[in-house]
Write a protein that holds these residues in place. Structure first.
Motif, mmCIF file in Angstrom:
data_model
loop_
_atom_site.group_PDB
_atom_site.id
_atom_site.type_symbol
_atom_site.label_atom_id
_atom_site.label_comp_id
_atom_site.label_asym_id
_atom_site.label_seq_id
_atom_site.Cartn_x
_atom_site.Cartn_y
_atom_site.Cartn_z
ATOM 1 N N UNK A 1 0.985 -0.991 -0.221
ATOM 2 C CA UNK A 1 -0.357 -0.116 0.260
ATOM 3 C C UNK A 1 1.078 0.911 0.207
ATOM 4 N N UNK A 2 1.113 1.789 -0.884
ATOM 5 C CA UNK A 2 1.136 3.478 -1.249
ATOM 6 C C UNK A 2 0.563 4.460 -0.845
ATOM 7 N N UNK A 3 0.451 5.668 0.318
ATOM 8 C CA UNK A 3 0.064 6.238 0.540
ATOM 9 C C UNK A 3 0.466 7.828 -0.355
ATOM 10 N N UNK A 4 -0.482 8.767 -0.375
ATOM 11 C CA UNK A 4 0.223 9.684 -1.553
ATOM 12 C C UNK A 4 0.172 9.465 -2.614
ATOM 13 N N UNK A 5 -0.329 8.802 -3.551
ATOM 14 C CA UNK A 5 0.002 7.946 -4.515
ATOM 15 C C UNK A 5 -0.441 8.798 -6.016
ATOM 16 N N UNK A 6 -0.917 9.730 -5.637
ATOM 17 C CA UNK A 6 -1.449 11.007 -6.397
ATOM 18 C C UNK A 6 -0.388 11.984 -7.199
ATOM 19 N N UNK B 1 -11.805 7.003 10.057
ATOM 20 C CA UNK B 1 -12.638 6.248 9.038
ATOM 21 C C UNK B 1 -12.383 6.286 8.097
ATOM 22 N N UNK B 2 -11.657 6.620 7.065
ATOM 23 C CA UNK B 2 -11.283 6.703 5.741
ATOM 24 C C UNK B 2 -10.268 5.990 5.974
ATOM 25 N N UNK B 3 -9.382 6.146 6.748
ATOM 26 C CA UNK B 3 -8.460 5.377 6.642
ATOM 27 C C UNK B 3 -8.292 3.717 7.050
ATOM 28 N N UNK B 4 -9.723 3.705 7.882
ATOM 29 C CA UNK B 4 -9.422 2.011 8.042
ATOM 30 C C UNK B 4 -10.126 1.856 6.686
ATOM 31 N N UNK B 5 -11.184 2.613 6.710
ATOM 32 C CA UNK B 5 -12.102 1.239 5.330
ATOM 33 C C UNK B 5 -11.116 1.316 4.131
ATOM 34 N N UNK B 6 -10.211 2.266 3.819
ATOM 35 C CA UNK B 6 -9.387 2.387 2.698
ATOM 36 C C UNK B 6 -8.436 0.858 2.518
ATOM 37 N N UNK B 7 -7.306 1.299 3.978
ATOM 38 C CA UNK B 7 -6.696 0.358 3.962
ATOM 39 C C UNK B 7 -7.526 -1.253 4.215
ATOM 40 N N UNK B 8 -8.783 -2.004 4.831
ATOM 41 C CA UNK B 8 -9.204 -2.517 4.771
ATOM 42 C C UNK B 8 -9.181 -3.123 2.637
ATOM 43 N N UNK B 9 -10.009 -1.750 2.554
ATOM 44 C CA UNK B 9 -10.452 -2.100 1.155
ATOM 45 C C UNK B 9 -9.096 -2.717 0.342
ATOM 46 N N UNK C 1 -6.361 -3.821 1.036
ATOM 47 C CA UNK C 1 -5.940 -5.186 1.799
ATOM 48 C C UNK C 1 -6.712 -6.953 1.295
ATOM 49 N N UNK C 2 -8.050 -6.253 1.291
ATOM 50 C CA UNK C 2 -8.934 -7.220 0.275
ATOM 51 C C UNK C 2 -8.276 -7.543 -0.731
ATOM 52 N N UNK C 3 -8.743 -6.342 -1.518
ATOM 53 C CA UNK C 3 -7.729 -6.117 -2.809
ATOM 54 C C UNK C 3 -6.533 -6.984 -2.930
ATOM 55 N N UNK C 4 -5.412 -6.736 -2.659
ATOM 56 C CA UNK C 4 -3.813 -7.760 -2.411
ATOM 57 C C UNK C 4 -4.309 -8.918 -2.004
ATOM 58 N N UNK C 5 -5.199 -9.153 -1.293
ATOM 59 C CA UNK C 5 -5.452 -10.756 -0.565
ATOM 60 C C UNK C 5 -4.134 -10.755 0.610
ATOM 61 N N UNK C 6 -3.933 -9.332 1.030
ATOM 62 C CA UNK C 6 -2.958 -9.326 2.227
ATOM 63 C C UNK C 6 -2.184 -8.471 2.328
#
Length: 253
Positions: free
Chosen positions: A11-16, A64-72, A74-79
């Motif tokens: 996961x990379x934040x600030x990716x834009x 809330x935004x962070x927790x939702x985004x990281x969960x999504x 991780x789900x996309x990456x499969x870990x």
């Protein structure tokens, strides 16, 4: 560096924009599976699609935004194997004139954003270990004139990184920071705003301040290879460190 990050889930934040964008564009070509997080959805999504990465919108200053985004993500990456937290802002101004609103915004994005993203990632890393890489700055070590709020926020990032590294080592989770001095489009805008005299003075200063080359480093040549190493399993025995990627400007001890 062919496939040096093969199968690494990152996961990379600030990716834009800036250095985060540079990593999003480079890492898939090194074999990594990448999800980019950024508050700027249109640009972030375009960059991710061009780079064969995925994108999730995220405000790193909002729990809330962070927790939702990281969960999504991780789900996309499969870990998850690696979090690189690159998101940040750096407004300037004399220390005595910084408005409280600006101070709070800088601290919320740079310091609280580090805290929130690290905590969220840790929940997915603690069972199998992994790596967290935060963005610090020379400003957080030695200060930077006209960047007092930014310097304070990066000092907080360094202190957090060193403390979390000690606490999370028992889980096999390493927490390091980098202090980069890299040429980005934001720096181009800064240079464009200078008068000819200011630019000449700035370049003269940089010629002596950066022992290697006399100017900020290149994203692809100087930055990406170091970040690829720090994101690989080969860096598993290093934690609580601040790694300057700055041509010898800071020379951490």
């Amino acid at each position: 560096m062919l496939e040096t990050l093969k199968d690494r889930r990152i996961i990379i934040t600030g990716g834009a924009s800036g250095m985060g964008e540079g990593l999003v564009r480079a890492f898939p070509g090194l074999g990594a599976e990448v999800v980019s997080l950024d508050i700027s959805e249109r640009q972030g999504r375009e960059i991710a699609e061009e780079s064969k990465a995925q994108f999730v919108q995220c405000d790193v200053a909002d729990q809330q935004s962070v927790e939702k985004a990281v969960a999504q993500a991780v789900d996309t990456l499969g870990g998850l194997d690696v979090l690189i937290h690159a998101a940040g802002i750096a407004p300037g101004g004399a220390a005595e004139e910084i408005p409280l609103e600006t101070w709070n915004r800088v601290m919320n994005i740079n310091a609280t954003g580090t805290f929130l993203t690290n905590q969220a990632a840790f929940r997915y890393l603690k069972d199998d270990g992994g790596q967290i890489i935060n963005f610090a700055s020379a400003a957080g070590v030695q200060g930077l004139k006209n960047k007092a709020a930014y310097s304070a926020s990066k000092g907080a990032v360094i202190a957090w990184t060193r403390t979390a590294a000690q606490e999370w080592a028992k889980y096999g989770v390493t927490v390091n920071a980098i202090a980069p001095a890299i040429w980005t489009p934001m720096y181009d805008k800064t240079r464009a705003s200078m008068t000819a005299e200011q630019l000449a003075a700035h370049d003269a200063y940089m010629a002596t301040a950066v022992p290697l080359g006399g100017k900020l480093g290149d994203v692809e040549r100087d930055f990406v290879p170091v970040m690829a190493f720090l994101s690989n399993e080969g860096a598993r025995f290093m934690t609580g460190q601040v790694f300057p990627i700055d041509g010898g400007t800071l020379m951490m001890r």
